[in-house]
Design an enzyme around this catalytic site. Structure first.
Site, short mmCIF file in Angstrom:
data_model
loop_
_atom_site.label_atom_id
_atom_site.label_comp_id
_atom_site.label_asym_id
_atom_site.label_seq_id
_atom_site.Cartn_x
_atom_site.Cartn_y
_atom_site.Cartn_z
CB ALA A 174 -2.31 0.85 8.10
CB ILE A 219 -1.03 -0.20 1.12
CG1 ILE A 219 -2.10 -1.24 1.31
CG2 ILE A 219 -1.60 0.85 1.24
CD1 ILE A 219 -3.06 -1.52 2.24
CG ASP A 245 9.33 0.14 5.06
OD1 ASP A 245 10.36 -0.46 5.96
OD2 ASP A 245 8.43 -0.26 4.72
CG HIS A 265 -12.10 -1.64 8.87
ND1 HIS A 265 -11.51 -1.84 10.01
CD2 HIS A 265 -10.92 -1.63 8.31
CE1 HIS A 265 -10.09 -3.15 9.86
NE2 HIS A 265 -9.77 -2.40 8.29
CB ILE A 266 -15.72 1.03 4.43
CG1 ILE A 266 -14.65 3.04 4.38
CG2 ILE A 266 -16.56 0.79 4.96
CD1 ILE A 266 -16.17 3.86 3.29
CD GLU A 280 -12.25 -1.67 13.40
OE1 GLU A 280 -12.56 -2.51 12.59
OE2 GLU A 280 -11.19 -1.31 12.71
#
Length: 345
Positions: A263, A183, A202, A312-313, A293
């Site tokens: 994320a 991503i 990263d 969370h879509i 959630e």
């Protein structure tokens, strides 16, 4: 002829799985399907259910799942759980294809002990989440949420055109991307099209030559936090990254910066984020994932005027469905043909 059990849901539709498997493997197999009611019925998120140690983000009662799978050699699913006890009742099962980025609903140690190959579909929704992230950043930096909420209340916020209140273009911002996987790399590529200055942190991967040549910088986390007008998260949840955004790291962010999390909820200490937003240290946040959630109705962040929240879509798109089903079908084809898997777990 192989016996194939498909357990889909109202997102990953069983018929899409079936169609992609038939296209990849032919129609000479015994295929049965079951549709689970997610997302209309919430999945089990935790670790507390007896006999389901270590499993998370799953849906379905063990006995019902075992009875449906029965003598199938191949299982294709998104949310159905497989615990050690369940594997012991499925001696004919040899392949499990999980249509998600990680097989968190499968007891992987038990699968290995049972000699069952488990495969998954990493990156299935990377494009969807990357696009959503750009939308999230724009919603905050261009005051889309602020203007929308005011109009819903009958307020015409003409003052948002004032130079001291209006938003900023991505071309003049520095955006920090934490996590450079499936991503994160796509987010960087999209941001480059806006002419944005992009910083990446990263410690486990190097920038692509394309990104380096485009001026993307690979920097330390502290440098990224200090320089970025927007910080967006894209790492996996590990012992190292859990609560990586906390009171200390939020304090290191540039005053007035924007925080975006599309994320995973456990990456962030939400109490610390709340304090950073209330104090004005951060100007706003966009949150798509949460530690719990659905979020509680009295959750403090729901009441802040400088937060955009979605349920969370980010990974939900029609293309995610078809792409994940194609990836799973290819794994089934390779198993039947005696070939090694593309994405073993």
């Amino acid at each position: 002829m192989k016996k194939i059990a498909i357990i889909g849901d109202r997102f990953m539709l069983p018929d899409v799985f079936r169609d992609k498997i038939v296209a990849a493997c032919g129609d000479g197999h015994d295929i049965r399907t079951l549709e689970q009611p997610w997302p209309d019925v919430p999945m089990e998120h935790g670790y507390a259910v007896e006999g389901m140690d270590g499993l998370k983000e799953y849906l379905g009662k063990p006995k019902e799942i075992v009875d449906f799978i029965g003598d199938a050699e191949i299982l294709v699913t998104q949310l159905a759980p497989l615990s050690r006890a369940m594997f012991s009742e499925l001696p004919r099962l040899k392949l499990v294809a999980v249509s998600r980025g990680g097989p968190v609903n499968i007891d992987m140690d038990a699968a290995r002990d049972a000699g069952v190959r488990v495969v998954n579909t990493p990156g299935r929704n990377a494009s969807a989440v990357a696009e959503f992230t750009i939308g999230a950043i724009l919603a905050e930096t261009r005051l889309i949420r602020v203007g929308h909420e005011a109009l819903r209340k009958g307020e015409w916020r003409g003052d948002l055109y004032r130079a001291d209140r209006t938003g900023r273009e991505l071309s003049e911002l520095t955006i920090g991307v934490i996590g450079y996987g499936n991503i994160g790399t796509k987010v960087v590529r999209l941001l480059r099209a806006f002419g944005t200055e992009v910083l990446v942190h990263d410690p486990y991967v190097q920038l692509s030559a394309e990104d380096r040549n485009a001026g993307v910088e690979h920097v330390s986390r502290d440098d990224l936090l200090a320089r970025s007008d927007v910080v967006t998260l894209h790492p996996r949840v590990t012992a190292e990254t859990r609560n990586m955004m906390n009171a200390e790291t939020f304090a290191k962010m540039k005053p007035g910066a924007v925080f975006v999390n599309t994320a995973r909820g456990p990456l962030c200490d939400y109490e610390a984020l709340y304090e950073s937003l209330v104090s004005g240290h951060l100007s706003s946040a966009m949150l798509e994932t949460f530690a719990v959630e659905p979020v509680p109705e009295d959750w403090p962040l729901l009441k802040l005027p400088n937060v955009t929240l979605t349920p969370h879509i980010a990974g939900a798109s029609v293309r995610t469905v078809t792409h994940a089903a194609e990836m799973a079908a290819e794994e089934v084809r390779r198993y039947i043909a005696g070939l090694p898997p593309v994405n073993p777990c």
